[in-house]
Design a protein around this motif. Structure first.
Motif, PDB file in Angstrom:
ATOM      1  N   ALA A 227       0.768  -1.190  -0.062  1.00 38.89           N
ATOM      2  CA  ALA A 227       0.148  -0.005  -0.005  1.00 38.89           C
ATOM      3  C   ALA A 227       0.827   1.263  -0.029  1.00 38.89           C
ATOM      4  CB  ALA A 227      -1.002  -0.027   1.120  1.00 38.89           C
ATOM      5  N   ILE A 228       1.846   1.426   0.845  1.00 40.38           N
ATOM      6  CA  ILE A 228       3.013   2.433   0.793  1.00 40.38           C
ATOM      7  C   ILE A 228       3.540   2.621  -0.322  1.00 40.38           C
ATOM      8  CG2 ILE A 228       5.162   3.157   1.783  1.00 40.38           C
ATOM      9  CD1 ILE A 228       3.936   1.958   4.620  1.00 40.38           C
ATOM     10  N   THR A 229       3.895   1.603  -1.023  1.00 44.88           N
ATOM     11  CA  THR A 229       4.484   1.441  -2.482  1.00 44.88           C
ATOM     12  C   THR A 229       3.493   2.300  -3.590  1.00 44.88           C
ATOM     13  OG1 THR A 229       5.834  -0.302  -2.074  1.00 44.88           O
ATOM     14  CG2 THR A 229       5.754   0.159  -4.158  1.00 44.88           C
ATOM     15  N   ASN A 230       2.459   1.713  -3.378  1.00 47.52           N
ATOM     16  CA  ASN A 230       1.391   2.262  -4.355  1.00 47.52           C
ATOM     17  C   ASN A 230       1.016   3.891  -4.338  1.00 47.52           C
ATOM     18  OD1 ASN A 230       0.903  -0.298  -5.539  1.00 47.52           O
ATOM     19  ND2 ASN A 230      -0.855  -0.726  -4.476  1.00 47.52           N
ATOM     20  N   ILE A 231       0.909   4.116  -2.806  1.00 42.90           N
ATOM     21  CA  ILE A 231       0.500   5.515  -2.523  1.00 42.90           C
ATOM     22  C   ILE A 231       1.856   6.454  -3.056  1.00 42.90           C
ATOM     23  CG2 ILE A 231       0.613   7.166  -0.536  1.00 42.90           C
ATOM     24  CD1 ILE A 231      -1.049   5.067   0.732  1.00 42.90           C
ATOM     25  N   HIS A 232       3.134   5.934  -3.012  1.00 44.24           N
ATOM     26  CA  HIS A 232       4.270   6.708  -3.227  1.00 44.24           C
ATOM     27  C   HIS A 232       4.426   6.977  -4.604  1.00 44.24           C
ATOM     28  CE1 HIS A 232       8.135   8.142  -3.347  1.00 44.24           C
ATOM     29  NE2 HIS A 232       8.866   7.245  -3.396  1.00 44.24           N
ATOM     30  N   SER A 233       4.065   5.911  -5.274  1.00 37.12           N
ATOM     31  CA  SER A 233       3.752   5.771  -6.800  1.00 37.12           C
ATOM     32  C   SER A 233       2.698   6.689  -7.279  1.00 37.12           C
ATOM     33  CB  SER A 233       3.573   4.512  -7.506  1.00 37.12           C
ATOM     34  OG  SER A 233       4.521   3.585  -7.108  1.00 37.12           O
ATOM     35  N   ILE A 234       1.619   6.901  -6.690  1.00 28.92           N
ATOM     36  CA  ILE A 234       0.714   7.561  -7.063  1.00 28.92           C
ATOM     37  C   ILE A 234       0.956   9.302  -6.922  1.00 28.92           C
ATOM     38  CG2 ILE A 234      -1.742   8.666  -6.501  1.00 28.92           C
ATOM     39  CD1 ILE A 234      -2.273   5.374  -6.028  1.00 28.92           C
ATOM     40  N   THR A 235       1.552   9.318  -5.642  1.00 27.48           N
ATOM     41  CA  THR A 235       2.067  10.854  -5.316  1.00 27.48           C
ATOM     42  C   THR A 235       2.933  11.094  -6.321  1.00 27.48           C
ATOM     43  OG1 THR A 235       3.421   9.814  -3.582  1.00 27.48           O
ATOM     44  CG2 THR A 235       1.283  10.903  -2.989  1.00 27.48           C
ATOM     45  N   ASP A 236       3.908  10.425  -6.644  1.00 26.86           N
ATOM     46  CA  ASP A 236       5.123  10.836  -7.593  1.00 26.86           C
ATOM     47  C   ASP A 236       4.536  10.930  -8.981  1.00 26.86           C
ATOM     48  OD1 ASP A 236       6.982  10.419  -5.610  1.00 26.86           O
ATOM     49  OD2 ASP A 236       7.791   8.525  -6.401  1.00 26.86           O
ATOM     50  N   GLY A 237       3.387  10.120  -9.189  1.00 29.47           N
ATOM     51  CA  GLY A 237       2.715  10.298 -10.415  1.00 29.47           C
ATOM     52  C   GLY A 237       2.158  11.732 -10.516  1.00 29.47           C
ATOM     53  N   PHE A 238       1.353  11.986  -9.532  1.00 26.68           N
ATOM     54  CA  PHE A 238       0.672  13.181  -9.344  1.00 26.68           C
ATOM     55  C   PHE A 238       1.548  14.431  -9.421  1.00 26.68           C
ATOM     56  CE2 PHE A 238      -1.199  16.627  -6.888  1.00 26.68           C
ATOM     57  CZ  PHE A 238      -2.363  16.753  -7.486  1.00 26.68           C
ATOM     58  N   PHE A 239       2.655  14.449  -8.707  1.00 27.83           N
ATOM     59  CA  PHE A 239       3.851  15.517  -8.932  1.00 27.83           C
ATOM     60  C   PHE A 239       4.220  15.680 -10.195  1.00 27.83           C
ATOM     61  CE2 PHE A 239       8.176  16.788  -8.960  1.00 27.83           C
ATOM     62  CZ  PHE A 239       7.835  18.118  -8.357  1.00 27.83           C
ATOM     63  N   THR A 240       4.461  14.291 -10.931  1.00 27.68           N
ATOM     64  CA  THR A 240       4.918  14.643 -12.398  1.00 27.68           C
ATOM     65  C   THR A 240       4.013  15.183 -13.344  1.00 27.68           C
ATOM     66  OG1 THR A 240       6.250  12.498 -12.057  1.00 27.68           O
ATOM     67  CG2 THR A 240       5.934  13.132 -14.190  1.00 27.68           C
ATOM     68  N   MET A 241       2.607  14.786 -13.077  1.00 30.26           N
ATOM     69  CA  MET A 241       1.427  15.257 -14.018  1.00 30.26           C
ATOM     70  C   MET A 241       1.437  16.894 -13.939  1.00 30.26           C
ATOM     71  SD  MET A 241       0.515  12.983 -16.009  1.00 30.26           S
ATOM     72  CE  MET A 241      -1.082  13.799 -16.566  1.00 30.26           C
ATOM     73  N   ASN A 242       1.496  17.163 -12.542  1.00 32.72           N
ATOM     74  CA  ASN A 242       1.348  18.624 -12.191  1.00 32.72           C
ATOM     75  C   ASN A 242       2.664  19.341 -12.951  1.00 32.72           C
ATOM     76  OD1 ASN A 242      -0.976  18.851 -10.876  1.00 32.72           O
ATOM     77  ND2 ASN A 242      -0.383  18.375  -9.035  1.00 32.72           N
ATOM     78  N   LYS A 243       3.771  18.840 -12.727  1.00 32.80           N
ATOM     79  CA  LYS A 243       4.747  19.660 -13.366  1.00 32.80           C
ATOM     80  C   LYS A 243       4.840  19.403 -14.730  1.00 32.80           C
ATOM     81  CE  LYS A 243       9.071  21.272 -13.058  1.00 32.80           C
ATOM     82  NZ  LYS A 243       9.033  22.687 -12.274  1.00 32.80           N
ATOM     83  N   LEU A 244       4.391  18.570 -15.541  1.00 30.45           N
ATOM     84  CA  LEU A 244       3.877  18.342 -17.015  1.00 30.45           C
ATOM     85  C   LEU A 244       3.044  19.583 -17.120  1.00 30.45           C
ATOM     86  CD1 LEU A 244       4.753  17.206 -19.627  1.00 30.45           C
ATOM     87  CD2 LEU A 244       3.091  15.284 -19.111  1.00 30.45           C
ATOM     88  N   LYS A 245       1.940  19.573 -16.559  1.00 31.59           N
ATOM     89  CA  LYS A 245       1.226  20.661 -16.758  1.00 31.59           C
ATOM     90  C   LYS A 245       1.398  21.927 -16.815  1.00 31.59           C
ATOM     91  CE  LYS A 245      -2.962  18.159 -15.403  1.00 31.59           C
ATOM     92  NZ  LYS A 245      -4.150  18.105 -14.343  1.00 31.59           N
ATOM     93  N   GLU A 246       2.463  22.221 -15.721  1.00 33.73           N
ATOM     94  CA  GLU A 246       3.057  23.558 -15.498  1.00 33.73           C
ATOM     95  C   GLU A 246       3.964  23.725 -16.873  1.00 33.73           C
ATOM     96  OE1 GLU A 246       2.930  26.095 -13.555  1.00 33.73           O
ATOM     97  OE2 GLU A 246       0.983  25.028 -12.930  1.00 33.73           O
ATOM     98  N   LEU A 247       4.863  22.652 -17.234  1.00 30.88           N
ATOM     99  CA  LEU A 247       5.646  22.823 -18.313  1.00 30.88           C
ATOM    100  C   LEU A 247       4.920  23.234 -19.542  1.00 30.88           C
ATOM    101  CD1 LEU A 247       8.212  20.179 -17.712  1.00 30.88           C
ATOM    102  CD2 LEU A 247       8.554  22.610 -17.442  1.00 30.88           C
TER     103      LEU A 247
END
Length: 67
Positions: A34-54
């Protein structure tokens, strides 16, 4: 007879402890998963937000340079 009964009780205690340890291992594995999944989701979320900003910055740059 008492020796037999005490041996039986010890065996049951050993089996109970082994089952509890197995359950703890399963719970631990589930928590780690579960922790690994949450970590992946939050990393993906950060990456998506960064991509949107770019993308926003690129579009803004294009619009400003064409004016």
């Amino acid at each position: 007879m008492n020796k037999f009964e005490s041996m039986n009780e010890r065996d049951q205690t050993s089996v109970t402890k082994a089952l509890q340890m197995d359950q703890l291992d399963v719970i631990e594995d589930s928590i780690i998963g579960a922790i690994t999944n949450i970590h992946s989701i939050t990393d993906g979320f950060f990456t998506m937000n960064k991509l949107k900003e770019l993308i926003k910055e690129a579009i803004t740059d294009q619009v400003e340079s064409s004016v």
